[in-house]
Scaffold this motif. Structure first.
Motif, PDB file in Angstrom:
ATOM      1  N   ASP A  89      -9.984  19.645 -16.363  1.00  0.00           N
ATOM      2  CA  ASP A  89     -10.829  19.417 -17.539  1.00  0.00           C
ATOM      3  C   ASP A  89     -11.124  20.767 -18.177  1.00  0.00           C
ATOM      4  N   ASN A  90     -10.113  21.302 -18.870  1.00  0.00           N
ATOM      5  CA  ASN A  90     -10.297  22.567 -19.591  1.00  0.00           C
ATOM      6  C   ASN A  90      -9.625  22.454 -20.949  1.00  0.00           C
ATOM      7  N   PRO A  91      -9.875  23.368 -21.860  1.00  0.00           N
ATOM      8  CA  PRO A  91      -9.385  23.194 -23.234  1.00  0.00           C
ATOM      9  C   PRO A  91      -7.882  22.994 -23.372  1.00  0.00           C
ATOM     10  N   GLU A  92      -7.083  23.530 -22.449  1.00  0.00           N
ATOM     11  CA  GLU A  92      -5.635  23.434 -22.564  1.00  0.00           C
ATOM     12  C   GLU A  92      -5.027  22.369 -21.655  1.00  0.00           C
ATOM     13  N   ASN A  93      -5.818  21.795 -20.761  1.00  0.00           N
ATOM     14  CA  ASN A  93      -5.282  20.814 -19.819  1.00  0.00           C
ATOM     15  C   ASN A  93      -6.354  19.772 -19.531  1.00  0.00           C
ATOM     16  N   ARG A  94      -6.163  18.579 -20.044  1.00  0.00           N
ATOM     17  CA  ARG A  94      -7.184  17.529 -19.928  1.00  0.00           C
ATOM     18  C   ARG A  94      -6.653  16.332 -19.134  1.00  0.00           C
ATOM     19  N   THR A  95      -6.104  16.593 -17.972  1.00  0.00           N
ATOM     20  CA  THR A  95      -5.570  15.490 -17.170  1.00  0.00           C
ATOM     21  C   THR A  95      -6.673  14.603 -16.609  1.00  0.00           C
ATOM     22  N   LEU A  96      -7.870  15.118 -16.446  1.00  0.00           N
ATOM     23  CA  LEU A  96      -8.978  14.264 -16.000  1.00  0.00           C
ATOM     24  C   LEU A  96      -9.258  13.191 -17.047  1.00  0.00           C
ATOM     25  N   GLU A  97      -9.348  13.588 -18.275  1.00  0.00           N
ATOM     26  CA  GLU A  97      -9.599  12.646 -19.373  1.00  0.00           C
ATOM     27  C   GLU A  97      -8.438  11.661 -19.508  1.00  0.00           C
ATOM     28  N   ARG A  98      -7.193  12.160 -19.367  1.00  0.00           N
ATOM     29  CA  ARG A  98      -6.026  11.287 -19.474  1.00  0.00           C
ATOM     30  C   ARG A  98      -6.008  10.265 -18.343  1.00  0.00           C
ATOM     31  N   ALA A  99      -6.372  10.708 -17.150  1.00  0.00           N
ATOM     32  CA  ALA A  99      -6.405   9.801 -15.998  1.00  0.00           C
ATOM     33  C   ALA A  99      -7.445   8.707 -16.191  1.00  0.00           C
ATOM     34  N   ALA A 100      -8.588   9.060 -16.777  1.00  0.00           N
ATOM     35  CA  ALA A 100      -9.618   8.061 -17.037  1.00  0.00           C
ATOM     36  C   ALA A 100      -9.116   6.998 -18.006  1.00  0.00           C
ATOM     37  N   ASP A 101      -8.417   7.421 -19.056  1.00  0.00           N
ATOM     38  CA  ASP A 101      -7.883   6.471 -20.028  1.00  0.00           C
ATOM     39  C   ASP A 101      -6.828   5.551 -19.403  1.00  0.00           C
ATOM     40  N   LEU A 102      -6.000   6.112 -18.530  1.00  0.00           N
ATOM     41  CA  LEU A 102      -4.879   5.360 -17.968  1.00  0.00           C
ATOM     42  C   LEU A 102      -5.273   4.428 -16.829  1.00  0.00           C
ATOM     43  N   THR A 103      -6.338   4.779 -16.115  1.00  0.00           N
ATOM     44  CA  THR A 103      -6.724   3.985 -14.931  1.00  0.00           C
ATOM     45  C   THR A 103      -7.951   3.121 -15.140  1.00  0.00           C
ATOM     46  N   GLY A 104      -8.789   3.466 -16.118  1.00  0.00           N
ATOM     47  CA  GLY A 104     -10.066   2.770 -16.285  1.00  0.00           C
ATOM     48  C   GLY A 104     -11.129   3.285 -15.338  1.00  0.00           C
ATOM     49  N   GLU A 105     -10.811   4.286 -14.506  1.00  0.00           N
ATOM     50  CA  GLU A 105     -11.796   4.879 -13.607  1.00  0.00           C
ATOM     51  C   GLU A 105     -12.697   5.829 -14.388  1.00  0.00           C
ATOM     52  N   SER A 106     -13.950   5.956 -13.957  1.00  0.00           N
ATOM     53  CA  SER A 106     -14.863   6.870 -14.644  1.00  0.00           C
ATOM     54  C   SER A 106     -14.528   8.312 -14.288  1.00  0.00           C
ATOM     55  N   PRO A 107     -14.816   9.250 -15.170  1.00  0.00           N
ATOM     56  CA  PRO A 107     -14.585  10.661 -14.844  1.00  0.00           C
ATOM     57  C   PRO A 107     -15.297  11.093 -13.565  1.00  0.00           C
ATOM     58  N   ASP A 108     -16.520  10.594 -13.350  1.00  0.00           N
ATOM     59  CA  ASP A 108     -17.244  10.970 -12.126  1.00  0.00           C
ATOM     60  C   ASP A 108     -16.501  10.518 -10.882  1.00  0.00           C
ATOM     61  N   ASP A 109     -15.984   9.280 -10.890  1.00  0.00           N
ATOM     62  CA  ASP A 109     -15.236   8.795  -9.739  1.00  0.00           C
ATOM     63  C   ASP A 109     -13.939   9.578  -9.547  1.00  0.00           C
ATOM     64  N   LEU A 110     -13.300   9.923 -10.647  1.00  0.00           N
ATOM     65  CA  LEU A 110     -12.071  10.696 -10.557  1.00  0.00           C
ATOM     66  C   LEU A 110     -12.325  12.084  -9.976  1.00  0.00           C
ATOM     67  N   ARG A 111     -13.506  12.610 -10.207  1.00  0.00           N
ATOM     68  CA  ARG A 111     -13.852  13.920  -9.647  1.00  0.00           C
ATOM     69  C   ARG A 111     -14.153  13.836  -8.159  1.00  0.00           C
ATOM     70  N   GLY A 115      -9.667   8.303  -3.432  1.00  0.00           N
ATOM     71  CA  GLY A 115      -8.759   7.230  -3.819  1.00  0.00           C
ATOM     72  C   GLY A 115      -8.556   7.171  -5.318  1.00  0.00           C
ATOM     73  N   ALA A 116      -9.658   7.268  -6.067  1.00  0.00           N
ATOM     74  CA  ALA A 116      -9.568   7.254  -7.534  1.00  0.00           C
ATOM     75  C   ALA A 116      -8.809   8.474  -8.038  1.00  0.00           C
ATOM     76  N   ASN A 117      -9.063   9.622  -7.430  1.00  0.00           N
ATOM     77  CA  ASN A 117      -8.411  10.862  -7.845  1.00  0.00           C
ATOM     78  C   ASN A 117      -6.900  10.785  -7.659  1.00  0.00           C
ATOM     79  N   ILE A 118      -6.458  10.270  -6.519  1.00  0.00           N
ATOM     80  CA  ILE A 118      -5.020  10.131  -6.270  1.00  0.00           C
ATOM     81  C   ILE A 118      -4.409   9.121  -7.242  1.00  0.00           C
ATOM     82  N   LEU A 119      -5.133   8.038  -7.511  1.00  0.00           N
ATOM     83  CA  LEU A 119      -4.680   7.064  -8.506  1.00  0.00           C
ATOM     84  C   LEU A 119      -4.522   7.727  -9.863  1.00  0.00           C
ATOM     85  N   GLY A 120      -5.488   8.572 -10.219  1.00  0.00           N
ATOM     86  CA  GLY A 120      -5.428   9.279 -11.496  1.00  0.00           C
ATOM     87  C   GLY A 120      -4.246  10.218 -11.580  1.00  0.00           C
TER      88      GLY A 120
END
Length: 517
Positions: A89-111, A115-120
């Motif tokens: 989650d930084n200005p040049e790499n937003r894979t956390l945000e992309r993972a949330a959109d693709l999985t429906g998991e919340s950013p907090d859970d992805l952090r 299990g959610a993180n690996i899914l992301g």
């Protein structure tokens, strides 16, 4: 890890062969058995692989390369990446945000949820594969994923190739890794021949002009200053709080405003230079102008990153730099980030073996002092006629305790002898005017007695670490961070002195230390 500057608050076979032997030494013999489906991390890799059509072993290799399968309790890396899969989650790499959109998991859970993180991570990799046009047949071929893995690095060019090559080396050699909770995660080795496509010509080929053994991948111009305002007089040791390729990527990110001169890889000691020695990297605040910074892949709380290959490669670099710039090979001039004045970082932390490192450098492990003037890897007996940095430390400590030792000039004369004897008499020690282990321990531990336990930081922890080094006769990393190594030292001291061995420094432990026990 670096701090922000004050002004800114070659073919596949050769690339893989460079890592093969050392990865095996790091990870052990590749496992031949399938993962145990009864364990949560293995289950998470299987579920994520099934849902997004990503090879399970590829996911595990990416996670291992990023974090050694350690989510660090949701704490971010240097590049603000989270979890086993290092969702960023930084200005040049937003894979956390992309993972949330693709999985429906919340950013907090992805952090925070493994299990959610690996899914992301699987979702992001699948997204890259789709953009690259990989169909079902392609996705069944693990070699076809190479460009997607390179994109997962969050960078391009040589840094992305370094990242993807590392992942495919883990696939080639296999893994038998242990997660923080003791669960084993295995990947069986197999022949690999990654489809590099346009990345085939992006391998880093330029060598460093300052240290010919290193690769040259320049940091972004926003992350360092051209030239220097002071002569080079020290080397500062850092830990990246992230992966090798990830750190190289971060130093190429103009938003980071941080850099280091060199980065050292854990598995094989490969070195990449990113800032010329003659320029000012942003890595240690007030020390930037006169220091050379060396970053080491890993995390301060996990000693498994600090491999023999890393120590030897880094020490050879440090020895070379010291010889080239006339830097003394002692602990006054080869220091940790935590020891640089005006810095609030804790790296390289208590798991960094300073004694071994300095021996490999070929320098002094005990005669030099850190910039605070009180921290040594060993405390020698001092008496009338002694001279040097440790006498100066004795004089400083005595004066702080109200004893008239005179000027802290490093010469053990009559005034210092009298002050030592007076201090000993006041604290029930043998009144001989000699500073041995007991007097050192009492002097070094003198001060406030607030309860300290693992996780504590600050000057009180440094006093504790100094005193433990003196009384135990073995080096305890003096970095002001109460980590697992300090807990072990405290328990050892408590057990040997008949105290409750709980690893917590309360009134009884402080009283024993301040009595020189």
């Amino acid at each position: 890890m670096p701090s922000r500057p004050a002004a800114h608050t070659k073919a596949r076979a050769s690339a893989l062969a460079a890592l093969t032997a050392t990865v095996l030494a790091l990870t052990g013999t590749p496992a031949l058995a399938a993962p145990d489906p009864g364990h949560p991390m293995n289950q998470a890799f299987e579920r994520a692989a099934s849902r997004f059509g990503v090879p399970r072993d590829l996911l595990a290799a990416v996670g291992y390369g990023e974090t050694r399968l350690d989510g660090h309790s949701g704490q971010p890396s240097q590049a603000n990446g989270y979890g086993v899969m290092h969702l960023a989650d930084n200005p040049e790499n937003r894979t956390l945000e992309r993972a949330a959109d693709l999985t429906g998991e919340s950013p907090d859970d992805l952090r925070t949820d493994t299990g959610a993180n690996i899914l992301g991570g699987a979702a992001v990799l699948r997204g890259y594969a789709d953009k690259l046009g990989l169909d079902a047949r392609d996705r069944a071929d693990i070699d076809a994923w190479y460009p997607a893995v390179a994109r997962y690095s969050g960078t391009g060019g040589p840094a992305a190739v370094l990242y993807a090559d590392t992942v495919y080396t883990f696939l080639a050699d296999g893994l038998d890794a242990v997660a923080p909770d003791g669960e084993r995660v295995s990947v069986t080795g197999r022949p690999v021949s990654p489809h590099k496509g346009s990345l085939a010509g992006a391998e880093p080929g330029t060598r460093s002009a300052d240290y010919p053994a290193a690769l040259w991948v320049p940091a972004d111009a926003n992350n360092f200053a051209t030239g220097r305002s002071a002569a080079i007089d020290k080397v500062i040791i850092h830990v990246t709080q992230g992966s090798y390729a990830g750190s190289i990527s971060w130093f190429q990110n103009p938003a980071s405003e941080v850099s280091s001169h060199y980065v050292v890889r854990s598995s094989d000691g490969q070195i990449t230079q990113m800032v010329r020695d003659s320029d000012t990297a942003y890595h240690a605040r007030s020390a930037n102008s006169s220091a050379l910074g060396i970053e080491h892949e890993g995390f301060v709380d996990d000693p498994s990153w600090f491999t023999d290959a890393m120590y030897r490669s880094s020490a050879a670099l440090t020895a070379y730099l010291c010889d080239r710039y006339g830097i003394p090979k002692d602990r006054a001039h080869i220091i940790g980030h935590s020891e640089a004045p005006g810095n609030d970082h804790t790296d390289p932390g208590p798991n960094w073996d300073w004694t071994r490192y300095m021996q490999l450098v070929g320098g002094s492990t005990g005669g030099g002092t850190t910039p605070d003037g009180l921290s040594f890897t060993a405390y020698a007996t001092q008496r009338s006629g002694s001279t040097g940095a440790q006498v100066k430390a004795v004089q400083q400590l005595l004066n702080e305790q109200g004893q008239a030792a005179g000027a802290a000039d490093g010469t053990f004369g009559p005034a210092t002898t009298a002050a030592v004897a007076a201090y000993q008499a006041a604290h029930g020690l043998d009144r001989d005017g000699v500073v041995g282990a007991r007097t050192w321990t009492a002097l070094l531990s003198a001060g406030s007695t607030a309860t300290l336990r693992e996780g504590a930081t600050g000057d009180g922890v440094k006093r504790l670490q100094r005193a433990l080094t003196a009384t135990l006769g073995s080096a305890v990393g003096i970095d002001g961070s109460f980590g697992p190594a300090t807990t072990t030292a405290v328990r050892g001291y408590q057990t040997s002195r008949g105290l409750t061995a709980d690893g917590v420094v309360g009134p009884d432990t402080w009283a024993a230390l301040q009595a020189g026990r």
